[in-house]
Design a protein around this motif. Sequence first.
Motif, mmCIF file in Angstrom:
data_model
loop_
_atom_site.group_PDB
_atom_site.id
_atom_site.type_symbol
_atom_site.label_atom_id
_atom_site.label_comp_id
_atom_site.label_asym_id
_atom_site.label_seq_id
_atom_site.Cartn_x
_atom_site.Cartn_y
_atom_site.Cartn_z
ATOM 1 N N UNK A 121 -90.935 66.603 -0.125
ATOM 2 C CA UNK A 121 -90.100 67.276 -1.123
ATOM 3 C C UNK A 121 -90.400 66.691 -2.502
ATOM 4 N N UNK A 122 -91.503 67.147 -3.104
ATOM 5 C CA UNK A 122 -91.927 66.609 -4.397
ATOM 6 C C UNK A 122 -90.923 66.909 -5.504
ATOM 7 N N UNK A 123 -90.322 68.085 -5.444
ATOM 8 C CA UNK A 123 -89.387 68.505 -6.489
ATOM 9 C C UNK A 123 -88.084 68.972 -5.839
ATOM 10 N N UNK A 124 -87.212 68.048 -5.454
ATOM 11 C CA UNK A 124 -85.955 68.449 -4.809
ATOM 12 C C UNK A 124 -85.096 69.343 -5.692
ATOM 13 N N UNK A 125 -85.298 69.268 -7.010
ATOM 14 C CA UNK A 125 -84.521 70.124 -7.912
ATOM 15 C C UNK A 125 -84.842 71.599 -7.730
ATOM 16 N N UNK A 126 -85.952 71.902 -7.044
ATOM 17 C CA UNK A 126 -86.280 73.302 -6.774
ATOM 18 C C UNK A 126 -85.224 73.984 -5.914
ATOM 19 N N UNK A 127 -84.449 73.207 -5.161
ATOM 20 C CA UNK A 127 -83.449 73.811 -4.282
ATOM 21 C C UNK A 127 -82.376 74.555 -5.073
ATOM 22 N N UNK A 274 -71.568 72.955 4.111
ATOM 23 C CA UNK A 274 -72.847 72.542 4.685
ATOM 24 C C UNK A 274 -73.465 73.683 5.485
ATOM 25 N N UNK A 275 -74.788 73.685 5.654
ATOM 26 C CA UNK A 275 -75.421 74.678 6.525
ATOM 27 C C UNK A 275 -74.856 74.665 7.938
ATOM 28 N N UNK A 276 -74.516 73.487 8.442
ATOM 29 C CA UNK A 276 -73.910 73.389 9.768
ATOM 30 C C UNK A 276 -72.610 74.195 9.827
ATOM 31 N N UNK A 277 -71.783 74.089 8.800
ATOM 32 C CA UNK A 277 -70.517 74.821 8.765
ATOM 33 C C UNK A 277 -70.745 76.321 8.627
ATOM 34 N N UNK A 278 -71.762 76.696 7.866
ATOM 35 C CA UNK A 278 -72.082 78.117 7.724
ATOM 36 C C UNK A 278 -72.518 78.697 9.063
ATOM 37 N N UNK A 279 -73.412 77.982 9.751
ATOM 38 C CA UNK A 279 -73.893 78.490 11.040
ATOM 39 C C UNK A 279 -72.772 78.535 12.073
ATOM 40 N N UNK A 312 -87.620 77.569 2.618
ATOM 41 C CA UNK A 312 -87.416 76.304 1.922
ATOM 42 C C UNK A 312 -86.272 75.545 2.586
ATOM 43 N N UNK A 313 -86.140 74.283 2.223
ATOM 44 C CA UNK A 313 -85.010 73.477 2.683
ATOM 45 C C UNK A 313 -83.833 73.675 1.721
ATOM 46 N N UNK A 314 -82.613 73.557 2.258
ATOM 47 C CA UNK A 314 -82.278 73.285 3.651
ATOM 48 C C UNK A 314 -82.222 74.553 4.493
ATOM 49 N N UNK A 315 -82.472 74.379 5.790
ATOM 50 C CA UNK A 315 -82.299 75.464 6.742
ATOM 51 C C UNK A 315 -80.809 75.629 7.038
ATOM 52 N N UNK A 316 -80.400 76.863 7.298
ATOM 53 C CA UNK A 316 -78.977 77.138 7.549
ATOM 54 C C UNK A 316 -78.764 77.178 9.057
ATOM 55 N N UNK A 317 -78.524 76.002 9.624
ATOM 56 C CA UNK A 317 -78.415 75.902 11.074
ATOM 57 C C UNK A 317 -77.616 74.671 11.471
ATOM 58 N N UNK A 319 -76.554 71.123 12.635
ATOM 59 C CA UNK A 319 -77.097 69.789 12.440
ATOM 60 C C UNK A 319 -77.562 69.488 11.031
ATOM 61 N N UNK A 320 -77.596 70.490 10.158
ATOM 62 C CA UNK A 320 -77.999 70.262 8.763
ATOM 63 C C UNK A 320 -76.726 70.067 7.948
ATOM 64 N N UNK A 321 -76.515 68.843 7.465
ATOM 65 C CA UNK A 321 -75.238 68.512 6.830
ATOM 66 C C UNK A 321 -75.357 68.278 5.330
ATOM 67 N N UNK A 322 -76.411 68.808 4.704
ATOM 68 C CA UNK A 322 -76.572 68.696 3.258
ATOM 69 C C UNK A 322 -75.574 69.615 2.553
ATOM 70 N N UNK A 323 -74.644 69.092 1.765
ATOM 71 C CA UNK A 323 -73.704 69.980 1.062
ATOM 72 C C UNK A 323 -74.452 70.879 0.071
ATOM 73 N N UNK A 324 -74.165 72.159 0.114
ATOM 74 C CA UNK A 324 -74.811 73.091 -0.803
ATOM 75 C C UNK A 324 -74.161 73.002 -2.183
ATOM 76 N N UNK A 325 -74.988 73.237 -3.196
ATOM 77 C CA UNK A 325 -74.529 73.153 -4.576
ATOM 78 C C UNK A 325 -74.739 74.489 -5.274
ATOM 79 N N UNK A 326 -74.121 74.616 -6.418
ATOM 80 C CA UNK A 326 -74.305 75.816 -7.223
ATOM 81 C C UNK A 326 -75.792 75.996 -7.528
ATOM 82 N N UNK A 327 -76.303 77.189 -7.282
ATOM 83 C CA UNK A 327 -77.716 77.467 -7.498
ATOM 84 C C UNK A 327 -78.552 77.477 -6.239
ATOM 85 N N UNK A 328 -78.007 76.984 -5.117
ATOM 86 C CA UNK A 328 -78.725 77.091 -3.846
ATOM 87 C C UNK A 328 -78.836 78.571 -3.458
ATOM 88 N N UNK A 329 -80.029 78.997 -3.083
ATOM 89 C CA UNK A 329 -80.276 80.382 -2.684
ATOM 90 C C UNK A 329 -80.765 80.391 -1.241
#
Length: 370
Positions: A121-127, A274-279, A312-317, A319-329
């Motif tokens: 993940x060279x540019x995590x800000x791309x998320x 989180x993606x886990x909660x969405x799934x 792209x990351x994160x996957x919506x499934x 076990x993925x517990x990354x909190x989504x932020x404004x601008x995540x697509x």
Amino acid sequence: MIRLLYGSTKDSDVQYIVQQELHIPTFLIDRGDTKQLFLDSREYGVIADGNKDKTLELIKLEPFIEQARKVTAVSSTAALAEVLFTEFKLMDEEVVVGNALPLDVADHLRAKGATLLPTADLYPERQQKTAAELDFMRSAMVRTQKAFTYIEQVLRDSTIDGAKIMYQGNVLTSEFLKWEVQLLLLREGLSLDDGLVISSASQASMPHHSGEGELKANETIICDIFPRDRATGYWADMTRTYVKGTPSSEARQMYETVIAAQEAVFGVIKPGVTPDEIHAATLGTFEAAGYDFSQDWITHRTGHSIGLDIHEAPSIETGVDTPLKEGHVFTVEPGLYHPEYGGVRIEDIVVVTGHGYENLTNYEKTLVST
């Protein structure tokens, strides 16, 4: 942080920085406040004319290639990397590199004493997409929707002959619709670099079956179209499911449940989820409707993030517990599949906003094409 990129703009990180079409793979050194892009003379003028980034210095590559010819017993790319590391004083620095750097280049640089820090993940800000990026994606989605309008018109203009769908005197096939969709989207500046899905009946019960042969009347037809904008590099992704004729009660129930699952997901999207909660919202809807995935029923993750890469990351499934932020697509594409009843998938693209979400897919959802 110093980053080293290698590739053409087929590599999404290079595309992210250069924002122009670059055909010949090359090196880019990103020091944060300044960047240096090394260009073959065949592309230097074109990139220079279109470059709007004042922090991006364009450097002709040929003098360094001449020096690299003196480095023997390694590939020309590895030799060039050694020269650039020496000339630009990178041998004593920690340099972050991505997956696109060839292994032999990395091995050679390390053998020469370079410190490379690999990352996926060279540019995590791309998320988190900027307003400009969202406009690019909205534009791609609007043009992609024209393919679905065309497919729906073909189905409306078709007739049924037994299990066959007839269009303009011929049996309607997956290949015909795929070809016409590709031509339509090319005229819209979109290319289907990774193909597309138009499958029906038992083929539609396999989520990644691209479809072939005759499309079947009274059976579900999954149309999953995911083109890339040739000008900006950003992807669109959209799926609708249709039936020409009369859907079975099972297919109609599947469709209604998938729509309900998508609505359940929309209801939980907000900053911090989180993606886990969405799934979990998808799975909860399916389980409440009585679908048992230990039997012949199949489902999959709710979606995937999208931008300059189709996935792209994160996957919506789960076990993925990354909190989504404004601008995540990301896509919201719940699906149900069964070998006897076919498959149903509905897919929209959404962006997380300050108070919830915005659906970038402004298009109706209708199962039966009359």
